[in-house]
Scaffold this motif. Structure first.
Motif, mmCIF file in Angstrom:
data_model
loop_
_atom_site.group_PDB
_atom_site.id
_atom_site.type_symbol
_atom_site.label_atom_id
_atom_site.label_comp_id
_atom_site.label_asym_id
_atom_site.label_seq_id
_atom_site.Cartn_x
_atom_site.Cartn_y
_atom_site.Cartn_z
ATOM 1 N N LEU A 123 -5.840 10.993 9.336
ATOM 2 C CA LEU A 123 -7.080 10.634 8.253
ATOM 3 C C LEU A 123 -6.852 11.283 6.888
ATOM 4 N N GLU A 124 -5.630 11.611 6.385
ATOM 5 C CA GLU A 124 -5.630 12.242 5.115
ATOM 6 C C GLU A 124 -5.077 10.826 4.337
ATOM 7 N N LEU A 125 -5.135 11.274 2.746
ATOM 8 C CA LEU A 125 -4.678 10.242 1.945
ATOM 9 C C LEU A 125 -2.969 10.186 2.129
ATOM 10 N N MET A 126 -2.741 8.991 2.469
ATOM 11 C CA MET A 126 -1.144 8.727 2.540
ATOM 12 C C MET A 126 -0.413 8.848 1.523
ATOM 13 N N ARG A 127 0.460 9.564 1.644
ATOM 14 C CA ARG A 127 1.551 9.734 0.318
ATOM 15 C C ARG A 127 2.754 8.942 0.539
ATOM 16 N N ASP A 128 3.348 8.250 1.649
ATOM 17 C CA ASP A 128 4.256 7.581 1.742
ATOM 18 C C ASP A 128 4.034 6.435 2.750
ATOM 19 N N PRO A 129 3.197 5.323 2.361
ATOM 20 C CA PRO A 129 2.407 4.446 3.481
ATOM 21 C C PRO A 129 3.701 3.509 3.799
ATOM 22 N N VAL A 130 3.895 3.482 5.335
ATOM 23 C CA VAL A 130 4.686 2.305 5.767
ATOM 24 C C VAL A 130 3.869 1.572 6.748
ATOM 25 N N ASN A 177 5.064 0.255 2.258
ATOM 26 C CA ASN A 177 4.079 -0.783 1.862
ATOM 27 C C ASN A 177 3.960 -0.145 0.356
ATOM 28 N N HIS A 178 4.446 -0.995 -0.489
ATOM 29 C CA HIS A 178 4.746 -0.426 -2.008
ATOM 30 C C HIS A 178 3.251 -0.859 -2.444
ATOM 31 N N SER A 179 2.584 -1.988 -2.094
ATOM 32 C CA SER A 179 1.225 -2.459 -2.616
ATOM 33 C C SER A 179 0.227 -1.359 -2.295
ATOM 34 N N ILE A 180 0.069 -0.725 -1.058
ATOM 35 C CA ILE A 180 -0.800 0.042 -0.913
ATOM 36 C C ILE A 180 -0.472 1.449 -1.630
ATOM 37 N N ARG A 181 0.821 1.807 -1.671
ATOM 38 C CA ARG A 181 1.032 3.110 -2.367
ATOM 39 C C ARG A 181 0.902 2.860 -3.970
ATOM 40 N N LYS A 182 0.928 1.713 -4.566
ATOM 41 C CA LYS A 182 0.866 1.572 -5.920
ATOM 42 C C LYS A 182 -0.948 1.786 -6.133
ATOM 43 N N MET A 183 -1.461 1.197 -5.379
ATOM 44 C CA MET A 183 -2.993 1.373 -5.393
ATOM 45 C C MET A 183 -3.497 2.717 -5.125
#
Length: 446
Positions: free
Chosen positions: A35-42, A81-87
């Protein structure tokens, strides 16, 4: 979920005028597990996006299903997930005025195939005797292992310990090369990488490092390596001795200069971690090998330990007392202790003030320096009188009252008998100190 950030009013000079601003993290930026902000979304094969650290920890615990959908997933199927990471990064930048830092772009984790290849290359370079190539590969191993725990475990699972230990043994002779030469630092670099994969659970790795060539190199690094190399050598020596319960202390004690180098790290500390590692190694060596103990005493280790005990923190104190107690089993060790004015006062001070373990070592050490020795009548009287003046009699009675191990109980009882013979000359105990001695006692500040 929301995070509260505090921001001052524009132009305000008084922090008391700061106002609270509540900033909500978008739900699709939060990992469903932490439930924390993702730092490396996959994203898993099920289409659910997680933070890499959280989902890999989940899978590492033996779970093989998606926490959200309950469908089967595998670690190898996780896709960045590069899209979510960029957002997420853009959102962090847009809200930096709230004190939010931009999440750095994560590095691509090492794959099993890559780890297997580099371990195989290190083994091949070792067989060829190619020190330069081996050093280059080891540098890559260190870099990847430092990037993440996942990378470290990936490299470890592909046999890195045995490959690095074999290389260390093969290039151990390079330590005798001229300082500054191309090959001189190769063993130190391999050693630095090897300590990143402790403990050595691989039997082959341990056997390579225990070879005479490796132990000789280890002693050389301890004596003349740079600070980080000496620390790594101390950590490896501790690992070799502690993992075997000291069973191989004899073989290690025979390594030329090893005992002396470890004692020097205690006498001339480079770091708390290095000193503790050296003390653990010395504990096994001096309690298993008489020659090692006598060489350690010859370096002046006994007075150094006494002085180190004066202001040592708990962990350091326990280790120093353990080594000192071992050295006092020998007459030259006791002589060195009796020559130091702080020996008896320090040992008395450490009873009850550190831990049960420290108390037992302190009692044992005090018993060894105060008991009657052949031809040492005057020294015994002086030591016993000093112990009485320091309050040892009282503390020993309290120790028997609150309880201790059978071995310590026996030593405390014998020591009380020794001290009792001198009480007529010097009575140190005020009877008021023992009012209610049968009642529960608090000895934390004894």
């Amino acid at each position: 979920m929301a995070l509260a950030w505090r921001r001052r009013k524009p132009g305000s000079k008084n922090s008391k005028l700061a106002k609270s601003v509540e900033l909500s993290i978008p739900s699709h930026f939060r990992c469903p597990i932490s439930l924390e902000l993702m730092r490396d979304p996959v994203t898993a094969a099920t289409g659910i996006t997680y933070d890499r650290q959280s989902i890999e920890a989940w899978l590492g615990m033996g779970n093989n299903v998606c926490p959200v959908t309950n469908r089967d997933i595998r670690n190898e199927e996780l896709v960045p997930n590069h899209s979510i990471r960029k957002m997420i990064q853009d959102w962090c930048v847009a809200n930096r005025s709230f004190g939010i830092e931009r999440i750095p772009t994560p590095k691509i984790p090492l794959t099993n195939a890559q780890a297997e290849d580099i371990v195989a290359e290190i083994a091949a370079a070792t067989r060829r005797g190619d020190a330069a190539r081996c050093e280059q590969l080891v540098a890559n191993v260190k870099k990847w292992a430092k990037e993440s725990e996942r990378n470290r475990l990936c490299i470890l699972s592909n046999g890195s310990s045995a490959a690095l230990a074999s290389a260390f043994c093969a290039f151990a002779g390079a330590q005798r090369s001229p300082r500054g030469s191309a090959t001189y630092r190769v063993p130190e670099e391999i050693l630095a990488a090897l300590t990143m994969f402790l403990p050595l659970d691989d039997d082959d790795a341990a056997s390579f490092v225990r070879s005479p060539e490796s132990l000789c190199c280890l002693a050389s690094v301890l004596k003349q390596g740079d600070l980080s190399a000496r620390l790594n050598a101390a950590l490896l020596a501790r690992e070799l001795l502690a993992s075997g319960g000291g069973a191989r202390a004899g073989a290690m004690a025979d390594a030329e200069g090893l005992v002396e180098a470890l004692a020097k790290l205690v006498k001339e500390p480079i770091s708390s971690r290095g000193t503790k590692a050296s003390l653990v190694s010395l504990f096994y060596l001096v309690n298993r090998d008489e020659g090692a103990a006598r060489r350690a005493i010859g370096t002046g280790l006994v007075p150094a330990l006494v002085e180190a005990l004066v202001d040592a923190e708990r962990s350091m104190c326990e280790k120093a007392l353990a080594v000192l107690d071992g050295l006092l089993s020998y007459e030259d060790g006791r002589e060195a202790a009796l020559e130091h004015a702080l020996t008896v006062p320090v040992l008395i001070k450490k009873m009850f003030r550190v831990s049960d373990m420290a108390t037992e070592f302190a009692v044992s050490a005090l018993w060894k320096v105060c008991r009657r020795q052949e031809g040492g009548g005057e020294e015994t009287r002086r030591c016993s009188t000093e112990a009485l003046q320091g309050g040892a009699f009282q503390k020993l009675l309290l120790l028997l009252q609150v309880g201790c191990s059978e071995a310590t109980k026996e030593k405390a009882t014998n020591l009380l008998k020794e001290l009792n013979a001198y009480r007529e000359r010097f009575e140190c105990v005020d009877t008021v100190d023992f009012k209610g001695v049968k009642k529960p006692l608090s000895v934390s500040n004894g």
